[in-house]
Design a protein around this motif. Structure first.
Motif, PDB file in Angstrom:
ATOM      1  N   VAL A   1     -64.374 -31.766  21.294  1.00 29.25           N
ATOM      2  CA  VAL A   1     -64.568 -32.437  22.642  1.00 29.25           C
ATOM      3  C   VAL A   1     -63.277 -33.295  23.062  1.00 29.25           C
ATOM      4  CG1 VAL A   1     -65.861 -34.056  24.130  1.00 29.25           C
ATOM      5  CG2 VAL A   1     -66.878 -32.147  22.584  1.00 29.25           C
ATOM      6  N   PRO A   2     -62.771 -33.066  24.161  1.00 30.16           N
ATOM      7  CA  PRO A   2     -61.507 -33.943  24.624  1.00 30.16           C
ATOM      8  C   PRO A   2     -62.403 -35.174  25.227  1.00 30.16           C
ATOM      9  CG  PRO A   2     -61.590 -32.005  26.069  1.00 30.16           C
ATOM     10  CD  PRO A   2     -62.523 -31.951  25.122  1.00 30.16           C
ATOM     11  N   PHE A   3     -62.112 -36.596  24.474  1.00 27.74           N
ATOM     12  CA  PHE A   3     -62.799 -37.674  25.046  1.00 27.74           C
ATOM     13  C   PHE A   3     -62.021 -38.433  26.415  1.00 27.74           C
ATOM     14  CE2 PHE A   3     -64.671 -37.365  21.070  1.00 27.74           C
ATOM     15  CZ  PHE A   3     -66.213 -37.766  21.184  1.00 27.74           C
ATOM     16  N   HIS A   4     -60.535 -38.280  25.808  1.00 30.32           N
ATOM     17  CA  HIS A   4     -59.782 -38.970  26.968  1.00 30.32           C
ATOM     18  C   HIS A   4     -58.385 -38.433  27.085  1.00 30.32           C
ATOM     19  CE1 HIS A   4     -58.281 -42.866  28.733  1.00 30.32           C
ATOM     20  NE2 HIS A   4     -56.955 -42.245  28.583  1.00 30.32           N
TER      21      HIS A   4
ATOM     22  N   PRO B   1     -58.973 -31.409  20.122  1.00 28.89           N
ATOM     23  CA  PRO B   1     -59.287 -30.899  21.460  1.00 28.89           C
ATOM     24  C   PRO B   1     -58.206 -29.755  21.710  1.00 28.89           C
ATOM     25  CG  PRO B   1     -57.955 -32.843  21.695  1.00 28.89           C
ATOM     26  CD  PRO B   1     -58.257 -32.792  20.283  1.00 28.89           C
ATOM     27  N   ASN B   2     -57.346 -29.452  21.050  1.00 25.52           N
ATOM     28  CA  ASN B   2     -56.230 -28.393  21.443  1.00 25.52           C
ATOM     29  C   ASN B   2     -56.672 -27.190  20.501  1.00 25.52           C
ATOM     30  OD1 ASN B   2     -54.870 -29.538  23.704  1.00 25.52           O
ATOM     31  ND2 ASN B   2     -53.686 -30.618  22.296  1.00 25.52           N
ATOM     32  N   LEU B   3     -57.959 -27.068  19.813  1.00 28.62           N
ATOM     33  CA  LEU B   3     -58.199 -25.980  19.061  1.00 28.62           C
ATOM     34  C   LEU B   3     -58.086 -24.606  19.771  1.00 28.62           C
ATOM     35  CD1 LEU B   3     -58.967 -25.475  15.994  1.00 28.62           C
ATOM     36  CD2 LEU B   3     -61.260 -25.335  16.963  1.00 28.62           C
ATOM     37  N   ASN B   4     -57.272 -23.592  19.228  1.00 26.39           N
ATOM     38  CA  ASN B   4     -57.178 -22.579  20.175  1.00 26.39           C
ATOM     39  C   ASN B   4     -58.489 -21.771  20.428  1.00 26.39           C
ATOM     40  OD1 ASN B   4     -57.225 -21.172  17.865  1.00 26.39           O
ATOM     41  ND2 ASN B   4     -55.341 -20.399  18.102  1.00 26.39           N
TER      42      ASN B   4
ATOM     43  N   GLY C   1     -61.517 -23.449  20.711  1.00 27.17           N
ATOM     44  CA  GLY C   1     -62.501 -24.377  21.115  1.00 27.17           C
ATOM     45  C   GLY C   1     -63.917 -24.206  21.418  1.00 27.17           C
ATOM     46  N   ILE C   2     -64.028 -23.378  22.493  1.00 29.95           N
ATOM     47  CA  ILE C   2     -65.646 -23.222  22.972  1.00 29.95           C
ATOM     48  C   ILE C   2     -66.373 -22.336  22.201  1.00 29.95           C
ATOM     49  CG2 ILE C   2     -65.063 -21.557  24.893  1.00 29.95           C
ATOM     50  CD1 ILE C   2     -67.358 -24.374  25.432  1.00 29.95           C
ATOM     51  N   LEU C   3     -65.235 -21.420  21.613  1.00 32.01           N
ATOM     52  CA  LEU C   3     -66.128 -20.502  20.632  1.00 32.01           C
ATOM     53  C   LEU C   3     -66.534 -21.213  19.296  1.00 32.01           C
ATOM     54  CD1 LEU C   3     -66.581 -17.196  20.168  1.00 32.01           C
ATOM     55  CD2 LEU C   3     -64.570 -17.143  18.945  1.00 32.01           C
ATOM     56  N   TYR C   4     -65.794 -21.963  18.920  1.00 30.58           N
ATOM     57  CA  TYR C   4     -66.164 -22.902  17.782  1.00 30.58           C
ATOM     58  C   TYR C   4     -67.471 -23.637  18.236  1.00 30.58           C
ATOM     59  CZ  TYR C   4     -65.949 -27.033  14.985  1.00 30.58           C
ATOM     60  OH  TYR C   4     -66.197 -28.336  14.270  1.00 30.58           O
TER      61      TYR C   4
ATOM     62  N   SER D   1     -59.398 -22.785  24.852  1.00 31.60           N
ATOM     63  CA  SER D   1     -59.211 -24.111  24.228  1.00 31.60           C
ATOM     64  C   SER D   1     -59.872 -25.135  25.236  1.00 31.60           C
ATOM     65  CB  SER D   1     -57.731 -24.560  24.160  1.00 31.60           C
ATOM     66  OG  SER D   1     -57.702 -25.805  24.492  1.00 31.60           O
ATOM     67  N   MET D   2     -60.733 -26.144  24.676  1.00 33.08           N
ATOM     68  CA  MET D   2     -61.483 -27.108  25.659  1.00 33.08           C
ATOM     69  C   MET D   2     -60.287 -27.863  26.394  1.00 33.08           C
ATOM     70  SD  MET D   2     -64.371 -26.796  24.597  1.00 33.08           S
ATOM     71  CE  MET D   2     -65.673 -28.232  24.882  1.00 33.08           C
ATOM     72  N   ASN D   3     -59.363 -28.267  26.121  1.00 33.38           N
ATOM     73  CA  ASN D   3     -58.372 -28.903  26.921  1.00 33.38           C
ATOM     74  C   ASN D   3     -57.799 -28.079  28.199  1.00 33.38           C
ATOM     75  OD1 ASN D   3     -57.687 -31.525  26.970  1.00 33.38           O
ATOM     76  ND2 ASN D   3     -56.284 -31.418  25.138  1.00 33.38           N
ATOM     77  N   ASP D   4     -57.543 -26.593  27.877  1.00 39.78           N
ATOM     78  CA  ASP D   4     -57.003 -25.771  29.022  1.00 39.78           C
ATOM     79  C   ASP D   4     -58.203 -25.632  30.045  1.00 39.78           C
ATOM     80  OD1 ASP D   4     -55.013 -25.769  27.610  1.00 39.78           O
ATOM     81  OD2 ASP D   4     -55.183 -23.563  26.875  1.00 39.78           O
ATOM     82  N   ILE D   5     -59.674 -25.603  29.506  1.00 39.24           N
ATOM     83  CA  ILE D   5     -60.951 -25.297  30.252  1.00 39.24           C
ATOM     84  C   ILE D   5     -60.638 -26.669  31.241  1.00 39.24           C
ATOM     85  CG2 ILE D   5     -63.131 -25.262  30.493  1.00 39.24           C
ATOM     86  CD1 ILE D   5     -63.206 -23.425  27.891  1.00 39.24           C
TER      87      ILE D   5
END
Lengths: 162, 363
Positions: free
Chosen positions: B100-103, B111-114, B116-119, B176-180
């Motif tokens: 989760v990217p907090f800030h 947060p840049n795990l490629n 992310g959301i699947l994880y 990736s969460m950040n891209d989302i």
């Protein structure tokens, strides 16, 4: 370095868990060790930089298959009594040893590519390209999907008879 | 935007592991307070108001009380499984926050795990193993019934949950969460309203809250899987339950409400994230207190006959738009999506009924 340490921890854990699955008398605990085994294999995928595969391993093998397995165990009447001893123990052992021999020999003799560069594409994008691009595996994928659907419908049809 | 000065991986890891632990524990205490205080007016009573000003210290008092209680293990229980279950339930909650990217772009563990959301989806499926262990290890038939209900609910609701997220992923083109978060100028709860509603409903089922808390169902199976737990172990379950609610609120805020993005997010990004998470949680409280608990057949029917087809149609519509605009969906598409969502919900409410009061049992 850290990856090597992680690999050995995961490898030893997964072998121990796999042995526990077949050795334990308590079926429920055996199923839990099976989950541990799946999880450590997912960890090994991570050390190999195959994150997508690891996530799918956790999602499908633990989230679906192992859960359904435990579900079935809960419906079993004498689950607490433990694993019934089968008469097929010897043939099963022979088959397992033969299978292991075939896998080891094929893994050793296969011409693995070594020291290659890391692929530019992320594993997710690469898999997507491979599965859905024009000269990829679209047709086998669709056929597999239709066959799975047919199997599911067939199971329902067989159950409906009664 | 290099906001994080620590480039050393281990320092980064240590700092954010601490931040996540503190965030979860403090967040859970705050959530428990908000929920119990919020329940008060809904039920025409006051809620906790004795410990400290406005009862703020109530969660701390409860935590201390529960720590001092005796730990009881029922006779005939599978001790090891009984002991490990609360740990296995709580672990995935912490793991979810890793992506989760907090800030800002770097304000998180990875947060840049490629993937992310699947994880997130994969890890949150792990918790059910712990519920199973609790249900089986307690040697109690109500616990076992509860564990079985969990599986049925989990397997049914995971699919609409994933499909509603896939809609967003198709638009963004990345897991990736950040891209989302930075994927589109319009927040996704406006761009894919149906997906947002489906996500909320199925995540409530996934964390066994609100109208879907069949596995606890105090009036039928007493308390379900944690009936035989007391003291610290019970506290772990409680922590995991609210931690999961916190995690799902955080994911919803990140995926559908653009997470840390907001005015002056260079400095206030973390605050925006917390505010949006709290907003989602207030919504969850509202649902929980407003809707009556569903019966198990209604629960299944709702997942398979309403959420699942609606999620598929939602995905189809988004896919068509994605192809039609060649991967660059303009903002006014949200009007189309709102119309589709409204039409679908209306049509289903006319066509489909959650089998009133009668249960048909096949013999």
């Amino acid at each position: 370095m850290a990856v090597d340490v992680a690999f050995w921890i995961l490898a030893v854990l997964s072998v121990v868990a796999a042995l526990a699955v077949i050795m334990l008398r308590d079926v429920f605990r055996a199923a839990l060790f099976l989950i541990l085994c799946f999880f450590t294999v997912a960890g090994i995928y991570v050390t190999l930089n195959a994150g997508f595969l690891a996530a799918v391993q956790v999602l499908i093998y633990i989230g679906a298959i192992a859960i359904l397995l435990i579900f079935a165990i809960m419906f079993t009447r004498d689950a607490q009594a433990g694993n019934p001893s089968g008469r097929l123990r010897l043939p099963a052992g022979v088959a397992a040893v033969v299978l292991l021999g075939v896998m080891i020999s094929s893994a050793v003799t296969y011409g693995w590519l070594e020291g290659g560069e890391m692929s530019e594409m992320t594993s997710t994008g690469g898999l997507g390209q491979l599965l859905f691009s024009e000269n990829g595996f679209v047709l086998p994928l669709e056929i597999a999907g239709v066959m799975l659907l047919a199997a599911a419908l067939g199971a329902i049809a067989i159950m409906r008879e009664k | 935007m290099s906001f994080w000065p620590l480039d050393n991986y281990w320092a980064h890891f240590a700092v954010f592991a601490t931040v996540i632990l503190a965030f979860v524990v403090i967040g859970v205490m705050a959530f428990i307070y908000v929920e119990r205080r919020g329940f008060g007016p809904f039920q025409l009573r006051r809620g906790p108001n004795r410990a400290g000003p406005f009862g703020v210290l109530q969660p701390i008092a409860d935590a201390i009380k529960v720590l001092l209680k005796e730990d009881i293990v029922p006779a005939g229980a599978d001790r090891a499984v009984h002991f490990l279950a609360p740990v296995v339930v709580f672990l995935p909650v912490l793991l979810i926050f890793a992506v989760v990217p907090f800030h800002g772009k770097l304000g998180g563990l990875i947060p840049n795990l490629n993937i992310g959301i699947l994880y997130v989806v994969a890890v949150s499926a792990l918790g059910v193993v712990g519920l199973f262990m609790a249900g089986w290890g307690s040697n109690n038939k109500y616990s076992l019934i509860s564990a079985m209900r969990v599986v049925a609910a989990m397997i049914s609701y995971e699919m609409p949950l994933v499909l509603s997220i896939i809609g967003v992923v198709v638009i963004v083109g990345s897991l990736s969460m950040n891209d989302i978060v930075t994927g589109h100028q319009v927040p996704f709860f406006l761009l894919t309203p149906l997906g947002f509603l489906i996500f909320l409903a199925s995540s409530m089922a996934e964390i066994n809250r609100g109208p879907f808390d069949l596995l606890e169902a105090d009036s039928e199976i007493v308390a379900g899987f944690h009936i035989e737990y007391s003291g610290m172990k019970f506290a772990m379950f409680y922590l995991a339950e609210y931690g999961h609610a916190l995690a799902m609120s955080a994911i919803a805020a990140t995926v559908f409400l653009k997470g840390w993005v907001g005015p002056a997010d260079d400095y206030l990004g973390g605050l925006w994230f917390v505010a949006k998470t709290l907003l989602i949680f207030v919504l969850l409280i509202w649902f929980r207190i407003t809707f009556p608990r569903l019966r198990i057949d209604q629960l299944m029917g709702f997942a398979w006959k309403f959420l699942f087809p609606a999620a598929l149609i939602n995905l189809l519509v988004i896919g068509i738009e994605e192809v039609a605009f060649d991967g660059d969906i303009p903002w006014w598409v949200l009007f189309i999506n709102f119309a589709v969502a409204g039409g679908l919900i209306l049509a289903w409410s006319k066509l489909f009924k959650l089998g009133g009061g009668r249960v048909e049992v096949a013999v």
